[in-house]
Enzyme design. Structure first.
Site, mmCIF file in Angstrom:
data_model
loop_
_atom_site.group_PDB
_atom_site.id
_atom_site.type_symbol
_atom_site.label_atom_id
_atom_site.label_comp_id
_atom_site.label_asym_id
_atom_site.label_seq_id
_atom_site.Cartn_x
_atom_site.Cartn_y
_atom_site.Cartn_z
ATOM 1 N N ASP A 73 -122.610 -67.305 -55.994
ATOM 2 C CA ASP A 73 -122.119 -67.469 -54.635
ATOM 3 C C ASP A 73 -123.298 -67.206 -53.718
ATOM 4 O O ASP A 73 -124.116 -66.327 -53.996
ATOM 5 C CB ASP A 73 -120.978 -66.485 -54.338
ATOM 6 C CG ASP A 73 -120.194 -66.928 -53.104
ATOM 7 O OD1 ASP A 73 -119.825 -68.113 -53.033
ATOM 8 O OD2 ASP A 73 -119.952 -66.111 -52.208
ATOM 9 N N SER A 74 -123.405 -67.980 -52.645
ATOM 10 C CA SER A 74 -124.577 -67.842 -51.788
ATOM 11 C C SER A 74 -124.250 -68.172 -50.351
ATOM 12 O O SER A 74 -123.185 -68.719 -50.067
ATOM 13 C CB SER A 74 -125.692 -68.762 -52.296
ATOM 14 O OG SER A 74 -125.244 -70.109 -52.294
ATOM 15 N N LYS A 185 -139.703 -74.776 -52.445
ATOM 16 C CA LYS A 185 -138.499 -74.019 -52.059
ATOM 17 C C LYS A 185 -137.903 -73.339 -53.298
ATOM 18 O O LYS A 185 -137.533 -72.169 -53.266
ATOM 19 C CB LYS A 185 -137.453 -74.929 -51.399
ATOM 20 C CG LYS A 185 -136.176 -74.163 -51.059
ATOM 21 C CD LYS A 185 -134.969 -74.993 -50.702
ATOM 22 C CE LYS A 185 -133.704 -74.119 -50.767
ATOM 23 N NZ LYS A 185 -132.462 -74.845 -50.589
#
Ligand code: IMP
Length: 203
Positions: A73-74, A185
């Site tokens: 979850d982010s 990234k």
């Protein structure tokens, strides 16, 4: 960490995420299977923080499949907004008049409007967080968290990433996550850090 071998349920219906996790964990003798392949339902995310949400997704999958399960979850936490949108990062992308569409232009504008309303002195500091939960059917669980610090900018820049990437410049950088080479990234992101911790624990 408890030994992990054989089948591991990836408690996500996002095929991109499942593929990435399969590549990452393949070398450790783990065989990832997706929750979609097993036709597992997605539980409601009612936790109060990232770890709780990751945990409830992994726990539901582990219990139903009778196998260890991994979930994540982010989201984006903005310091001056008391760490909002946080676990509601995806929900902020839903406008009242278009409930079926996720619009991150809308979500980013909302974040920026709330910051502007606090005045020019309000801090632009923010971070992304990613929580991973690994749950076994016997009740055992382990958690890992990664974080990347940065600053918010306006207007949004770049179309290479997703979500809030175009308004987030990681600490020490000049390009937003949306402008940056995505391999770069992925080296420095919150998700990368959480997975590095998980992989380190796998030994
Ligand atoms: P979830 O963890 O898939 O539920 O994602 C939660 C939301 O957080 C996503 O829809 C994005 O809006 C946001 N988010 C999480 N990670 C990132 C990222 O790396 N870049 C931009 N937005 C992100």
């Amino acid at each position: 960490m408890r030994k992990l071998a054989g089948r591991l349920v990836i408690a996500s219906h996002n095929e991109g995420k499942v593929r990435e996790i399969r590549d990452l964990l393949g070398p450790y003798g783990v065989e990832p299977v997706s929750a979609a392949e097993l036709e597992l339902p997605e539980p409601e995310e009612i936790g109060v923080d990232f770890i709780e949400n990751a945990d409830l997704k992994a726990r539901a999958a582990a219990d139903l499949a009778g196998l260890p399960a991994l979930a994540d979850d982010s989201g984006l936490c903005v310091e001056a907004l008391g760490d909002r949108p946080g676990i509601f990062s995806a929900r902020w992308a839903i406008a009242d008049d278009r409930p079926d569409v996720r619009d991150f232009g809308h979500a980013m504008r909302r974040v920026w409007n709330e910051l502007e309303a606090l005045g020019p002195e309000a801090s632009r500091s923010a971070h992304f967080t990613c929580a991973l939960a690994l749950c076994w059917p016997d009740g055992h669980a382990e958690w890992f968290e990664g974080r990347v610090e940065g600053m918010l900018v306006w207007p949004p820049r770049g179309d290479k990433g997703f979500g809030y990437d175009p308004m987030f410049v990681p600490a020490g950088g000049t390009q937003t996550f949306g402008e940056m080479d995505q391999a770069e990234k992925h080296r420095i992101s919150h998700r990368a850090e959480a997975f590095r911790k998980l992989v380190a624990a796998l030994g």
